[in-house]
Design a protein around this motif. Structure first.
Motif, mmCIF file in Angstrom:
data_model
loop_
_atom_site.group_PDB
_atom_site.id
_atom_site.type_symbol
_atom_site.label_atom_id
_atom_site.label_comp_id
_atom_site.label_asym_id
_atom_site.label_seq_id
_atom_site.Cartn_x
_atom_site.Cartn_y
_atom_site.Cartn_z
ATOM 1 N N UNK A 106 37.790 39.333 59.635
ATOM 2 C CA UNK A 106 37.759 40.956 59.608
ATOM 3 C C UNK A 106 37.076 41.284 58.218
ATOM 4 N N UNK A 107 37.375 40.240 57.184
ATOM 5 C CA UNK A 107 36.423 40.554 55.943
ATOM 6 C C UNK A 107 34.857 40.584 56.224
ATOM 7 N N UNK A 108 34.589 39.742 57.182
ATOM 8 C CA UNK A 108 32.922 39.664 57.416
ATOM 9 C C UNK A 108 32.740 40.702 58.249
ATOM 10 N N UNK A 109 33.423 41.211 59.141
ATOM 11 C CA UNK A 109 33.141 42.687 59.841
ATOM 12 C C UNK A 109 32.938 43.721 58.680
ATOM 13 N N UNK A 110 33.828 43.724 57.982
ATOM 14 C CA UNK A 110 33.834 44.874 56.959
ATOM 15 C C UNK A 110 32.587 44.864 56.135
ATOM 16 N N UNK A 111 32.201 43.461 55.560
ATOM 17 C CA UNK A 111 31.351 43.512 54.634
ATOM 18 C C UNK A 111 29.920 43.912 55.371
ATOM 19 N N UNK A 112 29.757 43.410 56.616
ATOM 20 C CA UNK A 112 28.493 43.464 57.537
ATOM 21 C C UNK A 112 28.402 44.982 57.857
ATOM 22 N N UNK A 113 29.554 46.011 57.995
ATOM 23 C CA UNK A 113 29.383 47.443 58.395
ATOM 24 C C UNK A 113 29.322 48.242 57.007
ATOM 25 N N UNK A 114 29.694 47.556 55.973
ATOM 26 C CA UNK A 114 29.536 48.273 54.631
ATOM 27 C C UNK A 114 28.238 48.284 54.089
ATOM 28 N N UNK A 115 27.321 47.478 54.565
ATOM 29 C CA UNK A 115 25.957 47.565 53.949
ATOM 30 C C UNK A 115 25.824 46.672 52.659
ATOM 31 N N UNK A 116 26.921 46.225 52.117
ATOM 32 C CA UNK A 116 26.895 45.516 50.863
ATOM 33 C C UNK A 116 25.965 44.196 51.195
ATOM 34 N N UNK A 117 25.233 43.778 50.388
ATOM 35 C CA UNK A 117 24.414 42.505 50.491
ATOM 36 C C UNK A 117 25.039 41.334 50.156
ATOM 37 N N UNK A 118 26.080 41.264 49.270
ATOM 38 C CA UNK A 118 26.869 39.874 48.776
ATOM 39 C C UNK A 118 28.264 40.636 48.348
ATOM 40 N N UNK A 119 29.150 39.777 48.917
ATOM 41 C CA UNK A 119 30.293 40.088 48.007
ATOM 42 C C UNK A 119 31.194 38.840 48.044
ATOM 43 N N UNK A 120 31.913 38.695 46.872
ATOM 44 C CA UNK A 120 32.539 37.511 46.336
ATOM 45 C C UNK A 120 34.068 37.718 45.919
ATOM 46 N N UNK A 121 34.775 36.984 46.587
ATOM 47 C CA UNK A 121 36.353 37.054 46.574
ATOM 48 C C UNK A 121 37.118 36.002 46.077
ATOM 49 N N UNK A 122 37.670 35.905 45.066
ATOM 50 C CA UNK A 122 38.404 34.847 44.543
ATOM 51 C C UNK A 122 39.704 35.085 44.480
ATOM 52 N N UNK A 123 40.706 34.001 45.122
ATOM 53 C CA UNK A 123 42.090 34.104 45.001
ATOM 54 C C UNK A 123 42.625 33.110 44.367
ATOM 55 N N UNK A 124 43.931 32.782 44.229
ATOM 56 C CA UNK A 124 44.530 31.517 43.707
ATOM 57 C C UNK A 124 43.980 30.291 44.281
ATOM 58 N N UNK A 125 44.000 30.311 45.463
ATOM 59 C CA UNK A 125 43.619 28.747 46.239
ATOM 60 C C UNK A 125 42.269 28.801 46.759
ATOM 61 N N UNK A 126 41.535 30.083 46.975
ATOM 62 C CA UNK A 126 40.302 30.035 47.880
ATOM 63 C C UNK A 126 39.260 30.855 47.299
ATOM 64 N N UNK A 127 37.985 30.463 47.583
ATOM 65 C CA UNK A 127 36.897 31.273 47.186
ATOM 66 C C UNK A 127 36.009 31.716 48.299
ATOM 67 N N UNK A 128 35.781 32.917 48.437
ATOM 68 C CA UNK A 128 34.882 33.220 49.730
ATOM 69 C C UNK A 128 33.714 34.122 49.173
#
Length: 158
Positions: free
Chosen positions: A8-30
């Motif tokens: 779902x995050x990938x779909x959202x980023x693809x539709x938003x037109x952003x060229x790069x998104x970084x997400x860091x949580x406690x145990x995961x980096x995307x």
């Protein structure tokens, strides 16, 4: 974060037109990178942090509606039963602040034992075990929001 949430995050980023998104949580980096102008390709990197060794997955998204993400997982939990949330709400490990926890890691449980309560719309719903066994891991922090079908506990049935 499970595969559906990542998709779902990938779909959202693809539709938003952003060229790069970084997400860091406690145990995961995307990190999700989309091809700039043509947007024909999306690259996703998922990195688990806590174990020290960080497996990295990379999968280009197909041009269909639902992108696929392949994450190599060594499943040491396959012998355990996962108890999932039957509703959306707030997870509580004890009936009230002054009472003891329903269950702890290492505690033996039997079918019908109350494991936690989930508050939904000001109603506290007791979540009972459908299996007998021993609590191996508690996957959610006390007073945390939970989604439908989110894993809450790992139980060793043996």
């Amino acid at each position: 974060m499970d595969i559906k949430e990542i998709q779902n995050l990938i779909k959202f980023v693809a539709k938003s037109g952003a060229s790069e998104v970084k997400l860091e949580m406690d145990d995961i980096k995307i990190t999700i990178k989309t091809g700039g102008e043509d947007r024909g390709e999306t690259t996703t990197y998922v990195q688990q942090i806590p174990m020290g060794a960080a497996p990295v997955a990379h999968a280009p998204a197909p041009q269909a509606e639902v992108p696929a993400v392949a994450i190599p997982v060594v499943d040491e939990n396959s012998k355990y039963i996962t108890i999932k949330s039957p509703i959306i709400g707030t997870f509580y490990r004890k009936p009230s602040p002054d009472k003891p926890m329903f269950v702890e890691v290492g505690k033996s449980i039997k079918e019908g034992d109350v494991l936690c309560v989930i508050e939904a719309m000001k109603l506290f719903n007791e979540i009972e075990s459908e299996v007998s066994g021993k609590i191996v891991k508690i996957l959610v922090d006390d007073s945390s929001p939970v989604e439908f079908d989110q894993p809450l506990f790992l139980v060793d049935p043996s």
